[in-house]
Design an enzyme around this catalytic site. Structure first.
Site, mmCIF file in Angstrom:
data_model
loop_
_atom_site.group_PDB
_atom_site.id
_atom_site.type_symbol
_atom_site.label_atom_id
_atom_site.label_comp_id
_atom_site.label_asym_id
_atom_site.label_seq_id
_atom_site.Cartn_x
_atom_site.Cartn_y
_atom_site.Cartn_z
ATOM 1 N N SER A 10 38.053 28.755 34.334
ATOM 2 C CA SER A 10 37.653 29.139 35.692
ATOM 3 C C SER A 10 36.159 29.406 35.745
ATOM 4 O O SER A 10 35.573 29.884 34.766
ATOM 5 C CB SER A 10 38.419 30.417 36.060
ATOM 6 N N TYR A 12 40.779 39.512 33.993
ATOM 7 C CA TYR A 12 41.265 38.139 34.155
ATOM 8 C C TYR A 12 40.241 37.149 33.585
ATOM 9 O O TYR A 12 40.570 36.244 32.808
ATOM 10 C CB TYR A 12 41.533 37.837 35.642
ATOM 11 N N LYS A 50 40.224 34.361 30.236
ATOM 12 C CA LYS A 50 39.847 32.934 30.236
ATOM 13 C C LYS A 50 38.768 32.665 29.183
ATOM 14 O O LYS A 50 38.862 31.691 28.440
ATOM 15 C CB LYS A 50 39.340 32.520 31.624
HETATM 16 P P1 NAD Z 1 50.053 29.820 39.923
HETATM 17 O O1 NAD Z 1 50.347 31.266 39.773
HETATM 18 O O2 NAD Z 1 50.503 29.134 41.149
HETATM 19 O O3 NAD Z 1 50.613 29.018 38.648
HETATM 20 C C1 NAD Z 1 50.725 29.608 37.380
HETATM 21 C C2 NAD Z 1 52.144 29.376 36.899
HETATM 22 O O4 NAD Z 1 52.282 29.937 35.584
HETATM 23 C C3 NAD Z 1 53.195 30.047 37.791
HETATM 24 O O5 NAD Z 1 54.170 29.089 38.143
HETATM 25 C C4 NAD Z 1 53.782 31.146 36.901
HETATM 26 O O6 NAD Z 1 55.148 31.365 37.187
HETATM 27 C C5 NAD Z 1 53.531 30.593 35.504
HETATM 28 N N1 NAD Z 1 53.396 31.598 34.431
HETATM 29 C C6 NAD Z 1 52.576 32.668 34.384
HETATM 30 N N2 NAD Z 1 52.741 33.333 33.231
HETATM 31 C C7 NAD Z 1 53.683 32.658 32.523
HETATM 32 C C8 NAD Z 1 54.281 32.853 31.250
HETATM 33 N N3 NAD Z 1 53.973 33.902 30.469
HETATM 34 N N4 NAD Z 1 55.209 31.975 30.826
HETATM 35 C C9 NAD Z 1 55.543 30.904 31.606
HETATM 36 N N5 NAD Z 1 55.032 30.677 32.819
HETATM 37 C C10 NAD Z 1 54.098 31.555 33.273
HETATM 38 O O7 NAD Z 1 48.467 29.653 39.729
HETATM 39 P P2 NAD Z 1 47.541 28.382 39.971
HETATM 40 O O8 NAD Z 1 46.636 28.713 41.088
HETATM 41 O O9 NAD Z 1 48.332 27.162 39.979
HETATM 42 O O10 NAD Z 1 46.661 28.462 38.643
HETATM 43 C C11 NAD Z 1 46.952 27.676 37.510
HETATM 44 C C12 NAD Z 1 45.930 27.989 36.428
HETATM 45 O O11 NAD Z 1 44.629 27.713 36.919
HETATM 46 C C13 NAD Z 1 45.906 29.445 35.951
HETATM 47 O O12 NAD Z 1 45.685 29.446 34.570
HETATM 48 C C14 NAD Z 1 44.728 30.028 36.686
HETATM 49 O O13 NAD Z 1 44.172 31.112 35.974
HETATM 50 C C15 NAD Z 1 43.784 28.847 36.711
HETATM 51 N N6 NAD Z 1 42.806 28.883 37.796
HETATM 52 C C16 NAD Z 1 43.234 28.997 39.089
HETATM 53 C C17 NAD Z 1 42.306 29.034 40.131
HETATM 54 C C18 NAD Z 1 42.741 29.201 41.561
HETATM 55 O O14 NAD Z 1 41.907 29.560 42.388
HETATM 56 N N7 NAD Z 1 43.987 28.950 41.901
HETATM 57 C C19 NAD Z 1 40.934 28.946 39.840
HETATM 58 C C20 NAD Z 1 40.540 28.813 38.508
HETATM 59 C C21 NAD Z 1 41.487 28.784 37.492
HETATM 60 C C1 WQD Z 2 35.867 33.289 48.438
HETATM 61 C C2 WQD Z 2 34.888 33.907 49.425
HETATM 62 C C3 WQD Z 2 34.915 36.320 49.394
HETATM 63 C C4 WQD Z 2 38.997 36.715 50.970
HETATM 64 C C5 WQD Z 2 38.419 33.831 43.016
HETATM 65 C C6 WQD Z 2 38.495 34.342 41.606
HETATM 66 C C7 WQD Z 2 38.135 33.247 40.657
HETATM 67 C C8 WQD Z 2 38.942 31.972 40.905
HETATM 68 C C9 WQD Z 2 38.917 31.569 42.327
HETATM 69 C C10 WQD Z 2 40.815 31.952 39.418
HETATM 70 C C11 WQD Z 2 34.140 35.120 48.841
HETATM 71 C C12 WQD Z 2 35.390 35.788 50.726
HETATM 72 C C13 WQD Z 2 37.796 36.234 50.494
HETATM 73 C C14 WQD Z 2 39.026 37.369 52.234
HETATM 74 C C15 WQD Z 2 36.653 36.992 52.452
HETATM 75 N N1 WQD Z 2 40.322 32.141 40.561
HETATM 76 N N2 WQD Z 2 36.647 36.372 51.223
HETATM 77 N N3 WQD Z 2 37.854 37.477 52.920
HETATM 78 O O1 WQD Z 2 36.134 35.217 44.765
HETATM 79 O O2 WQD Z 2 35.191 32.861 44.708
HETATM 80 O O3 WQD Z 2 37.100 33.427 43.306
HETATM 81 O O4 WQD Z 2 39.279 32.680 43.137
HETATM 82 O O5 WQD Z 2 40.235 31.685 38.403
HETATM 83 O O6 WQD Z 2 38.384 33.762 39.389
HETATM 84 O O7 WQD Z 2 37.578 35.414 41.449
HETATM 85 O O8 WQD Z 2 37.448 33.251 45.748
HETATM 86 O O9 WQD Z 2 38.794 32.912 47.741
HETATM 87 O O10 WQD Z 2 38.691 35.233 46.743
HETATM 88 O O11 WQD Z 2 36.705 34.296 47.900
HETATM 89 O O12 WQD Z 2 35.639 37.131 53.111
HETATM 90 O O13 WQD Z 2 40.078 37.841 52.687
HETATM 91 O O14 WQD Z 2 35.628 34.420 50.535
HETATM 92 O O15 WQD Z 2 34.144 37.460 49.540
HETATM 93 O O16 WQD Z 2 32.845 35.100 49.387
HETATM 94 P P1 WQD Z 2 36.369 33.778 44.651
HETATM 95 P P2 WQD Z 2 38.015 33.940 47.050
#
Ligand code: NAD
Ligand code: WQD
Length: 343
Positions: free
Chosen positions: A128, A152, A156
């Site tokens: 991330s 978190y 990562k």
């Molecule tokens: P999500 O929660 O929809 O998917 C994660 C899945 O992992 C879920 O289905 C959950 O049930 C499963 N899971 C969690 N812990 C587990 C465990 N111990 N054993 C088996 N299954 C487990 O999240 P997502 O948004 O699809 O994110 C997927 C990956 O991408 C994550 O690693 C997250 O950290 C990373 N990521 C997400 C974002 C985002 O904004 N969505 C951004 C950057 C990185």
């Molecule tokens: C985006 C913008 C907020 C909600 C997060 C995690 C990051 C990654 C992606 C997993 C910011 C603003 C948000 C709201 C708002 N996830 N905001 N009102 O913070 O860039 O990243 O998600 O890895 O680790 O930190 O994403 O969507 O929360 O925020 O004004 O109700 O929207 O302040 O400027 P962010 P976000």
């Protein structure tokens, strides 16, 4: 290839299953369903006519992983793992750090040990942009220093290190993908992001637009950005899914490690995202200005050229497609996977 997708029932995982199946790969999903349901996999089947094999298990359940890999070995074993499974809510990780370290780190290490034992040495990891913390330079390149600001993010960056060390010691092929802000949904409207309580901007805006919540609170309009609201690099989840399969198919063969930002290189502000969503849904999305959120940073935008040069990947879908598809998903599934699917 036969690909094990951990967390494949979740938001990004289910979209990646579609991309994998569409390109002819065989897919097995492992998920404990702590933040998802198997309805997403039913919908994957509806979209592409095939259902991934599914094993309901926790990453930390070593006997379950052992038997999954032993079973797969009978038909040639897994060629690679795409490792999505993790807990991902920043605020929750601050309140419950042990739960996050236990799940994300112990679970991953258990998976990697079983992979090594069974000779499966190829992995794509969901990292991330959060690993960069408050960036020193914009746009953020992969060589920016790693300094996460919450548990978190630490899970990562720690897992990145574990993987780089494992790759060096045991000749693994590892790709770390650092996602910026994935949004949107499959254009069918059959799968999408389905949080009970959204932590991120776009699912929150979508739920307000659908009438599930009264208004969006904009976390500060006094940031040093053009309109005072936070700027992020949003990318369509289908583009992100394609990046995983490109990384799988185009990675250099043999032992190697690669680290890529996955973003578009373009930033949009909170106000721009809300305005774009209003155009997509055709009605106003009420919002109010609130205080800044703890730990937020003004601007996060990727330097996205490395993945283009090395893998030929770049985002094909723009802001209009992101909000169109996010709205289509929310409109058809106002209560998410638990509710009825509308036409
Ligand atoms: P999500 O929660 O929809 O998917 C994660 C899945 O992992 C879920 O289905 C959950 O049930 C499963 N899971 C969690 N812990 C587990 C465990 N111990 N054993 C088996 N299954 C487990 O999240 P997502 O948004 O699809 O994110 C997927 C990956 O991408 C994550 O690693 C997250 O950290 C990373 N990521 C997400 C974002 C985002 O904004 N969505 C951004 C950057 C990185
Ligand atoms: C985006 C913008 C907020 C909600 C997060 C995690 C990051 C990654 C992606 C997993 C910011 C603003 C948000 C709201 C708002 N996830 N905001 N009102 O913070 O860039 O990243 O998600 O890895 O680790 O930190 O994403 O969507 O929360 O925020 O004004 O109700 O929207 O302040 O400027 P962010 P976000």
């Amino acid at each position: 290839m036969h690909i094990l997708v951990t967390g494949g029932a979740g938001y990004i995982g289910s979209h990646t299953c579609i991309e994998l199946l569409g390109r002819g790969h065989r897919v097995t999903v492992l998920d404990n369903l702590c933040n998802s349901s198997t309805v997403s996999l039913d919908r994957v089947q509806q979209i592409c006519g095939q259902r991934p094999a599914f094993v309901e298990a926790d990453l930390r359940d070593r006997p379950a992983l052992e038997s999954l890999f032993a079973e797969a070995a009978k038909t040639g074993g897994f060629d690679a793992v795409i490792h999505f499974a993790a807990l991902k809510a920043v605020g929750e990780s601050v309140a419950q750090p042990l739960r996050y370290y236990e799940n994300n780190i112990s679970g991953s290490i258990c998976l990697f040990e079983v992979m090594e034992k069974h000779g499966c040495r190829r992995l794509i990891f969901s990292s991330s942009a959060t690993v960069y913390g408050l960036p020193e330079k914009l746009p953020i390149s992969e060589s920016e220093s790693i300094k996460p600001t919450n548990p978190y993010g630490h899970t990562k960056s720690m897992m990145e290190q574990v993987l780089l060390d494992t790759a060096a010691a045991h000749a693994w092929n590892v790709t770390l993908l650092r996602y910026f802000n994935p949004v949107g949904a499959h254009p069918s409207g059959l799968i999408g992001e389905d949080p009970e309580f959204p932590n991120n901007l776009m699912p929150f805006v979508a739920q307000v637009a659908a009438g599930r919540r009264p208004k969006v609170t904009i976390f500060g309009d006094d940031w040093p950005t053009p309109d005072g609201t936070g700027v992020r690099d949003y990318l369509h989840v289908c583009d992100l899914a394609a990046a995983h399969v490109d990384a799988l198919e185009k990675a250099a063969p043999g032992a190697a490690t690669a680290i890529y930002n996955v973003g578009t290189g373009t930033g949009y502000s909170v106000k721009q995202m809300i305005a774009a969503f209003e155009s997509a849904c055709g009605h106003p999305v009420p919002s109010v200005i609130g205080p800044r959120r703890d730990g937020d940073v003004p601007t996060v935008v990727a330097e996205a050229s490395l993945i283009r040069q090395r893998l030929g990947w770049e985002a094909k879908l723009g802001l209009q497609e992101m909000v169109r598809d996010a709205w289509n998903w929310q409109r058809r599934n106002p209560m998410g996977f638990k509710g009825a699917l509308l036409d």
